[in-house]
Design an enzyme around this catalytic site. Structure first.
Site, PDB file in Angstrom:
ATOM      1  CE  LYS A  14     -10.214 -29.290  -6.926  1.00  0.00           C
ATOM      2  NZ  LYS A  14     -11.279 -30.185  -6.432  1.00  0.00           N
TER       3      LYS A  14
HETATM    4  N1  PMP Z   1     -11.479 -23.084  -9.245  1.00  0.00           N
HETATM    5  C1  PMP Z   1     -10.460 -23.807  -9.706  1.00  0.00           C
HETATM    6  C2  PMP Z   1      -9.388 -23.128 -10.479  1.00  0.00           C
HETATM    7  C3  PMP Z   1     -10.428 -25.187  -9.489  1.00  0.00           C
HETATM    8  O1  PMP Z   1      -9.401 -25.935  -9.952  1.00  0.00           O
HETATM    9  C4  PMP Z   1     -11.487 -25.783  -8.774  1.00  0.00           C
HETATM   10  C5  PMP Z   1     -11.486 -27.264  -8.577  1.00  0.00           C
HETATM   11  N2  PMP Z   1     -12.116 -27.945  -9.664  1.00  0.00           N
HETATM   12  C6  PMP Z   1     -12.534 -24.982  -8.318  1.00  0.00           C
HETATM   13  C7  PMP Z   1     -12.485 -23.634  -8.561  1.00  0.00           C
HETATM   14  C8  PMP Z   1     -13.754 -25.531  -7.634  1.00  0.00           C
HETATM   15  O2  PMP Z   1     -13.535 -26.129  -6.390  1.00  0.00           O
HETATM   16  P1  PMP Z   1     -14.401 -27.385  -5.967  1.00  0.00           P
HETATM   17  O3  PMP Z   1     -14.021 -28.520  -6.866  1.00  0.00           O
HETATM   18  O4  PMP Z   1     -14.018 -27.629  -4.550  1.00  0.00           O
HETATM   19  O5  PMP Z   1     -15.849 -27.059  -6.120  1.00  0.00           O
END
Ligand code: PMP
Length: 327
Positions: free
Chosen positions: A47
């Site tokens: 992130k």
């Molecule tokens: N795994 C974790 C631990 C996350 O914080 C996130 C972000 N919400 C994701 C997976 C998924 O990524 P995305 O939001 O890009 O789909």
């Protein structure tokens, strides 16, 4: 005199995470399986990439001005990324989270200098005290406030099209054949997948928890964090994944433990889910295939859950890691 090598700020260290081959957990499949280790970002997760991109875009078009305040409903990785990226830029961060979020996670955000507003978890989304309503209210009331809104902000997917995708293409010398990532906001899969498909014949696989909207469910009934939703976010582009693989919590958590024990990769539950989904796909593939799996965050935030035997037992997961380990 040798030139000194240093970053001018922690923000410069975001991205360019390494790929590492996963050998033991992938011993039963033919392809080369490579993990992209996002916990090596300075804020500890994928992130960071999204946060810096959202902030810089908002600065460019004036949504975020000097002395402004970043208000976001977040409890974890996005908050850490935003707080870190706001570091040195003089922005105030106010994060709103439900009270089910652990004290440790709130403390991490406060350690970065953010203010954390805690709201009851038990009220519905449209209740004035819900963390969504409170973040909307604060964003409206605070002078100079800007709400990044990671579920609708196109700079999330764009950050992956600009960084994650090109890094994978570069580091595999264009030989990646499959890209696998979990679906939360959908931004990682959308941006990275879109870029890789433009570059070559790469098959893009999304991984979602059983019961989530991505798997045809109502968003209830799973414990894995960071992936799965009860609504389809704007940041998800359903035309990008060629396939969506569904995994259970039991599979995800067993794989999370194996990644730590057998590969030295102390990662979170969504990483275990992504790897479990990737291996299921890899079972159908051959030795020329190169499968890249995104591991979004580290395992330290889950020591009292996935890595705690009592918690695993209470939730009915005990024993799974051994069953999986003999595969
Ligand atoms: N795994 C974790 C631990 C996350 O914080 C996130 C972000 N919400 C994701 C997976 C998924 O990524 P995305 O939001 O890009 O789909």
């Amino acid at each position: 005199m040798p030139r000194m090598r240093f970053a001018r700020s922690i923000v410069e260290l975001i991205g360019n995470t390494p790929l590492v081959q996963v050998r033991r957990v992938a011993a039963h499949v033919s392809p080369t399986v490579l993990a992209k280790v996002e916990y090596l970002n300075p804020g500890g997760s994928v992130k960071d990439r999204v946060a810096i991109r959202m902030i810089e875009a908002a600065e460019r078009d004036g949504r975020l001005r000097p002395g402004g305040t970043i208000v976001e409903p977040t409890s974890g990785n996005t908050g850490a990324g935003l707080a870190l990226a706001a570091h040195g830029k003089g922005y105030r961060c106010v994060f709103v989270c439900p009270d089910r979020v652990s004290q440790d996670k709130r403390d991490v955000l406060r350690a970065y200098g953010a203010e954390v507003v805690v709201c009851p978890s038990t009220v519905p989304r449209d209740h004035p005290d819900s963390y969504h309503s409170v973040s909307d209210r604060l964003a409206a009331e605070i002078d100079g406030a800007w709400k990044p809104d990671q579920y609708t902000n196109p700079d999330g997917p764009a950050s992956h099209a600009a960084t994650t995708g090109p890094e994978i293409w570069r580091d595999t010398d264009g030989r990646v054949t499959h890209f696998v990532a979990g679906l939360g906001t959908g931004g990682s899969l959308n941006g990275t997948g879109r870029y890789l498909k433009r570059m070559g014949a790469v098959r893009v696989v999304g991984v979602a928890p059983e019961g989530s909207v991505y798997a045809g469910g109502d968003g209830q009934g799973y414990l894995v964090e960071g992936i799965g939703q009860d609504f389809l976010p704007v940041t998800h582009d359903p035309s990008v994944p060629d396939e969506i693989v569904t995994v259970t919590d039991a599979e995800a958590f067993a794989m999370t433990r194996r990644l730590a024990r057998d590969e030295g990769l102390l990662v979170g539950g969504s990483s275990g889910a992504a790897m479990a989904g990737a291996l299921r796909v890899a079972e159908r593939l051959g030795p020329a295939d190169v499968v890249v799996v995104l591991l979004p965050d580290g395992g330290r935030g889950y020591l009292s859950k996935i890595f705690n035997d009592d918690w695993m037992t209470v939730h009915g997961f005990a024993g799974h890691e051994h069953a999986e380990a003999t595969v």
